[in-house]
Design an enzyme around this catalytic site. Structure first.
Site, PDB file in Angstrom:
ATOM      1  N   GLY A 112      -8.567   4.199  10.068  1.00  0.00           N
ATOM      2  CA  GLY A 112      -9.229   2.941   9.733  1.00  0.00           C
ATOM      3  C   GLY A 112      -9.056   2.490   8.300  1.00  0.00           C
ATOM      4  N   THR A 113      -8.240   3.214   7.534  1.00  0.00           N
ATOM      5  CA  THR A 113      -8.088   2.886   6.111  1.00  0.00           C
ATOM      6  C   THR A 113      -7.594   1.458   5.897  1.00  0.00           C
ATOM      7  OG1 THR A 113      -7.489   5.191   5.745  1.00  0.00           O
ATOM      8  CG2 THR A 113      -7.072   3.667   3.955  1.00  0.00           C
ATOM      9  N   GLY A 114      -6.535   1.058   6.614  1.00  0.00           N
ATOM     10  CA  GLY A 114      -5.954  -0.262   6.408  1.00  0.00           C
ATOM     11  C   GLY A 114      -6.879  -1.392   6.811  1.00  0.00           C
ATOM     12  N   CYS A 115      -7.528  -1.227   7.956  1.00  0.00           N
ATOM     13  CA  CYS A 115      -8.487  -2.242   8.424  1.00  0.00           C
ATOM     14  C   CYS A 115      -9.624  -2.401   7.414  1.00  0.00           C
ATOM     15  CB  CYS A 115      -9.084  -1.835   9.774  1.00  0.00           C
ATOM     16  SG  CYS A 115      -7.886  -1.519  11.069  1.00  0.00           S
TER      17      CYS A 115
ATOM     18  N   THR B 162      -8.577   9.870   7.845  1.00  0.00           N
ATOM     19  CA  THR B 162      -8.326   8.583   7.188  1.00  0.00           C
ATOM     20  C   THR B 162      -8.141   7.442   8.188  1.00  0.00           C
ATOM     21  OG1 THR B 162      -5.957   9.125   7.128  1.00  0.00           O
ATOM     22  CG2 THR B 162      -7.265   9.671   5.168  1.00  0.00           C
TER      23      THR B 162
ATOM     24  N   LYS C  94       0.841  -1.194   0.000  1.00  0.00           N
ATOM     25  CA  LYS C  94       0.000   0.000   0.000  1.00  0.00           C
ATOM     26  C   LYS C  94       0.881   1.250   0.000  1.00  0.00           C
ATOM     27  CE  LYS C  94      -2.039  -1.360   3.733  1.00  0.00           C
ATOM     28  NZ  LYS C  94      -2.936  -1.626   4.881  1.00  0.00           N
TER      29      LYS C  94
END
Length: 270
Positions: free
Chosen positions: A215-218, A213, A180
């Site tokens: 919580g983007t990865g979860c 942003t 990412k």
């Protein structure tokens, strides 16, 4: 009892920590799963005291509690995809890896190392367990650039560095890796690299000027797991997940005094 004619949606299990502020962790996972039309289930690994300003405290659950939650869900209900997030310690990583070994479903591993605010969510002593026990079980591993550095010591500074990062993560055995690149200074685009070591998919999306942003990865990992549970091939599941997360980032909103969350329900409000 299920009414006649009703059919359960695809079943996705998240194994992760709780975010009391509701923007990341188990809470984000379940919101994303609902928005994407799957039934979300959860195994809680840790409780955090967390808000828009950061993580104030972390309490791991006992290994026995994690194992019992997992077995309760998988043995009775079943599962069509699993997503792992915050696992906190070597003992929890190894327990979850042991449980996944006996589960015939695709696994999305989000190797959560630090929070959006820079707070550590994984003990340094657990890194080797992530490398040798968890990554080999992943259908897709989804490290961000900080997690790449934690896991393999590679610093991604330019887009061209992402190939080396992917090779390093793939050397530990996941089928696919999604590097990412959201933290890259790439101007107007957010660039990710998905590869299995043979084929490459460069995923590009507009970079939104929005600091909210959390919580983007979860959310991205849960969206990928949701696509896999629906039977999508990995590249398509990742492509659809990135599209969903891009919209959620664009709709992210202020909450509290710090970094607000992405909007998991943005499609409901379009």
């Amino acid at each position: 009892m299920t009414p006649p004619g009703a059919q359960a949606p695809p079943l996705v299990l998240t194994v992760a920590g709780s975010d009391s502020g509701g923007g990341a962790g188990i809470q984000a996972d379940l919101k994303a799963m609902l928005a994407l039309g799957v039934h979300g289930m959860s195994v809680l690994t840790a409780v955090t005291a967390q808000n828009s300003r950061g993580v104030q405290g972390v309490w791991e659950l006992p290994v026995e509690a994690v194992r019992a939650q997992y077995r309760a869900v998988v043995d009775d209900i079943g599962v069509q995809a699993v997503k792992t997030g915050m696992l906190a310690s070597a003992a929890l990583v190894e327990t979850v890896a042991e449980l996944l070994t006996d589960t015939a479903a695709p696994v999305v591993v989000d190797p959560v190392g630090v929070s959006k605010h820079g707070d550590s969510l994984l003990a340094a002593s657990a890194l080797d367990s992530v490398r040798t026990k968890l990554l080999p079980l992943a259908t897709v591993a989804t490290p961000n650039l900080d997690e790449v550095t934690q896991l393999i010591g590679v610093h991604v500074v330019h887009e061209s560095d992402m190939r080396n990062a992917a090779e390093g993560i793939l050397s530990y055995g996941p089928e696919w890796v999604l590097i990412k690149g959201g933290h890259l200074p790439t101007g107007r685009e957010a660039v990710d690299l998905l590869t299995d070591g043979t084929e490459e998919h460069w995923l590009r999306a507009p970079r939104h000027d929005n600091r909210h942003t959390h919580g983007t990865g979860c959310t991205l990992a849960s969206a990928i797991a949701s696509g896999l549970a629906k039977g999508l091939p990995v590249p398509e599941a990742v492509r659809e997940a990135k599209e969903y997360v891009t919209g959620a980032i664009a709709a992210g909103f202020a909450l509290g005094e710090g970094i607000g969350p992405v909007d998991h329900g943005w499609r409901f409000r379009e």
